[in-house]
Scaffold this motif. Sequence first.
Motif, PDB file in Angstrom:
ATOM      1  N   VAL A   1       0.862  -1.187   0.000  1.00  0.00           N
ATOM      2  CA  VAL A   1       0.000   0.000   0.000  1.00  0.00           C
ATOM      3  C   VAL A   1       0.897   1.236   0.000  1.00  0.00           C
ATOM      4  O   VAL A   1       2.043   1.191   0.459  1.00  0.00           O
ATOM      5  CB  VAL A   1      -0.928   0.034   1.234  1.00  0.00           C
ATOM      6  N   THR A   2       0.373   2.323  -0.515  1.00  0.00           N
ATOM      7  CA  THR A   2       1.129   3.578  -0.554  1.00  0.00           C
ATOM      8  C   THR A   2       0.803   4.412   0.674  1.00  0.00           C
ATOM      9  O   THR A   2      -0.365   4.566   1.046  1.00  0.00           O
ATOM     10  CB  THR A   2       0.787   4.384  -1.821  1.00  0.00           C
ATOM     11  N   VAL A   3       1.840   4.942   1.309  1.00  0.00           N
ATOM     12  CA  VAL A   3       1.659   5.743   2.515  1.00  0.00           C
ATOM     13  C   VAL A   3       2.612   6.938   2.490  1.00  0.00           C
ATOM     14  O   VAL A   3       3.716   6.852   1.943  1.00  0.00           O
ATOM     15  CB  VAL A   3       1.889   4.880   3.782  1.00  0.00           C
ATOM     16  N   GLU A   4       2.159   8.045   3.068  1.00  0.00           N
ATOM     17  CA  GLU A   4       2.991   9.245   3.167  1.00  0.00           C
ATOM     18  C   GLU A   4       3.839   9.167   4.440  1.00  0.00           C
ATOM     19  O   GLU A   4       3.315   8.895   5.526  1.00  0.00           O
ATOM     20  CB  GLU A   4       2.122  10.503   3.226  1.00  0.00           C
ATOM     21  N   VAL A   5       5.136   9.400   4.302  1.00  0.00           N
ATOM     22  CA  VAL A   5       6.035   9.401   5.464  1.00  0.00           C
ATOM     23  C   VAL A   5       6.896  10.654   5.426  1.00  0.00           C
ATOM     24  O   VAL A   5       7.136  11.237   4.365  1.00  0.00           O
ATOM     25  CB  VAL A   5       6.943   8.147   5.490  1.00  0.00           C
ATOM     26  N   ALA A   6       7.360  11.061   6.604  1.00  0.00           N
ATOM     27  CA  ALA A   6       8.207  12.253   6.710  1.00  0.00           C
ATOM     28  C   ALA A   6       9.652  11.843   6.961  1.00  0.00           C
ATOM     29  O   ALA A   6       9.926  10.978   7.796  1.00  0.00           O
ATOM     30  CB  ALA A   6       7.718  13.153   7.836  1.00  0.00           C
ATOM     31  N   ASN A   7      10.554  12.452   6.237  1.00  0.00           N
ATOM     32  CA  ASN A   7      11.983  12.250   6.448  1.00  0.00           C
ATOM     33  C   ASN A   7      12.585  13.545   6.978  1.00  0.00           C
ATOM     34  O   ASN A   7      12.340  14.624   6.428  1.00  0.00           O
ATOM     35  CB  ASN A   7      12.678  11.860   5.142  1.00  0.00           C
ATOM     36  N   THR A   8      13.350  13.442   8.048  1.00  0.00           N
ATOM     37  CA  THR A   8      13.989  14.618   8.637  1.00  0.00           C
ATOM     38  C   THR A   8      15.407  14.753   8.103  1.00  0.00           C
ATOM     39  O   THR A   8      16.195  13.810   8.173  1.00  0.00           O
ATOM     40  CB  THR A   8      14.016  14.511  10.172  1.00  0.00           C
ATOM     41  N   LEU A   9      15.699  15.930   7.570  1.00  0.00           N
ATOM     42  CA  LEU A   9      16.999  16.173   6.954  1.00  0.00           C
ATOM     43  C   LEU A   9      17.663  17.397   7.570  1.00  0.00           C
ATOM     44  O   LEU A   9      16.994  18.285   8.109  1.00  0.00           O
ATOM     45  CB  LEU A   9      16.836  16.400   5.445  1.00  0.00           C
ATOM     46  N   LYS A  10      18.985  17.431   7.479  1.00  0.00           N
ATOM     47  CA  LYS A  10      19.733  18.610   7.901  1.00  0.00           C
ATOM     48  C   LYS A  10      19.884  19.567   6.724  1.00  0.00           C
ATOM     49  O   LYS A  10      20.208  19.150   5.618  1.00  0.00           O
ATOM     50  CB  LYS A  10      21.130  18.217   8.395  1.00  0.00           C
ATOM     51  N   LYS A  11      19.641  20.842   6.993  1.00  0.00           N
ATOM     52  CA  LYS A  11      19.834  21.856   5.962  1.00  0.00           C
ATOM     53  C   LYS A  11      20.744  22.944   6.514  1.00  0.00           C
ATOM     54  O   LYS A  11      20.433  23.569   7.534  1.00  0.00           O
ATOM     55  CB  LYS A  11      18.493  22.457   5.535  1.00  0.00           C
ATOM     56  N   ASP A  12      21.879  23.149   5.862  1.00  0.00           N
ATOM     57  CA  ASP A  12      22.845  24.140   6.335  1.00  0.00           C
ATOM     58  C   ASP A  12      22.251  25.542   6.299  1.00  0.00           C
ATOM     59  O   ASP A  12      21.503  25.902   5.377  1.00  0.00           O
ATOM     60  CB  ASP A  12      24.111  24.105   5.476  1.00  0.00           C
ATOM     61  N   LEU A  13      22.610  26.328   7.306  1.00  0.00           N
ATOM     62  CA  LEU A  13      22.152  27.713   7.362  1.00  0.00           C
ATOM     63  C   LEU A  13      23.009  28.590   6.462  1.00  0.00           C
ATOM     64  O   LEU A  13      24.186  28.300   6.226  1.00  0.00           O
ATOM     65  CB  LEU A  13      22.229  28.241   8.796  1.00  0.00           C
ATOM     66  N   ASN A  14      22.415  29.658   5.979  1.00  0.00           N
ATOM     67  CA  ASN A  14      23.180  30.652   5.242  1.00  0.00           C
ATOM     68  C   ASN A  14      24.003  31.483   6.217  1.00  0.00           C
ATOM     69  O   ASN A  14      23.726  31.515   7.420  1.00  0.00           O
ATOM     70  CB  ASN A  14      22.240  31.564   4.450  1.00  0.00           C
ATOM     71  N   ALA A  15      24.998  32.153   5.708  1.00  0.00           N
ATOM     72  CA  ALA A  15      25.854  32.984   6.555  1.00  0.00           C
ATOM     73  C   ALA A  15      25.018  34.028   7.290  1.00  0.00           C
ATOM     74  O   ALA A  15      24.177  34.697   6.689  1.00  0.00           O
ATOM     75  CB  ALA A  15      26.916  33.675   5.699  1.00  0.00           C
ATOM     76  N   GLY A  16      25.233  34.126   8.597  1.00  0.00           N
ATOM     77  CA  GLY A  16      24.521  35.110   9.403  1.00  0.00           C
ATOM     78  C   GLY A  16      23.199  34.631   9.964  1.00  0.00           C
ATOM     79  O   GLY A  16      22.594  35.310  10.794  1.00  0.00           O
ATOM     80  N   GLU A  17      22.726  33.470   9.515  1.00  0.00           N
ATOM     81  CA  GLU A  17      21.457  32.945  10.027  1.00  0.00           C
ATOM     82  C   GLU A  17      21.669  32.223  11.356  1.00  0.00           C
ATOM     83  O   GLU A  17      22.743  31.678  11.620  1.00  0.00           O
ATOM     84  CB  GLU A  17      20.827  31.979   9.020  1.00  0.00           C
TER      85      GLU A  17
END
Length: 243
Positions: free
Chosen positions: A58-74
């Motif tokens: 069956v098809t199901v929606e799942v969430a994946n948690t990822l790291k996203k680098d911040l921009n300079a100064g954030e």
Amino acid sequence: LKTSTKITKEVISSIQKMRREMAALEVAMYNTINQENLIISKLDALSACIGTRPTQTVTVEVANTLKKDLNAGERVTICNLCNVTCHYPCGLAVTDSKVNCAAMSNGNCRICSKNCNWIHHRNDTFRWVSETNSIKMVPAELVKSCGDKCKNIEGAILKLIDDFCISQNQLIVLIKTLSSIQTELRKAARYEPKQLLAYVDELIEKSKNLDPSSVKKLQIAKKHLLMENDLLDSNRNSSADIH
């Protein structure tokens, strides 16, 4: 003049603080809604599994948690215990100052699911982001994804219903908190023009002796403020008449 300036700055500072709090809470609200959508997706998938073969997917929606680098100064506020982003972008760079983050209330976070104390939060060079993907699972995999204590489809469904109720309660709390802050924000916004007018009046009086050339400009500025104030009063009266 000093007293009026102080009051005006306090009002503006209060408005800015409330707007930051509302922005953080709105993000939390939408995250909670997304979480509920994932729960509903699993409930639908589990219902579709009833009476099917063990190998049927069956098809199901799942969430994946990822790291996203911040921009300079954030800057960001991350919970060490929940591994979630509680406030982004955050104006506080020093971890020891996170008690004053817009996500906090009385020392505890209003965003992460456990409402962890501020000391468990930090600034970092990245933020956690959640991405939703569609995947296929067989019934046994789907049941296991609902929790280690879930042994069958019926148990998994009951667990998800409990999770949904908890999420709904969290959503209601967030909405009530947002409504409360919005009410205070409206009060502050109505209060601010009067303080600005009083401040401008004091500036005009002071300028008569110190800098006469600026009096006319200040008087023009005061007229604009009066027009804005009259417009606000007119809008409020119109709203009152409608109700």
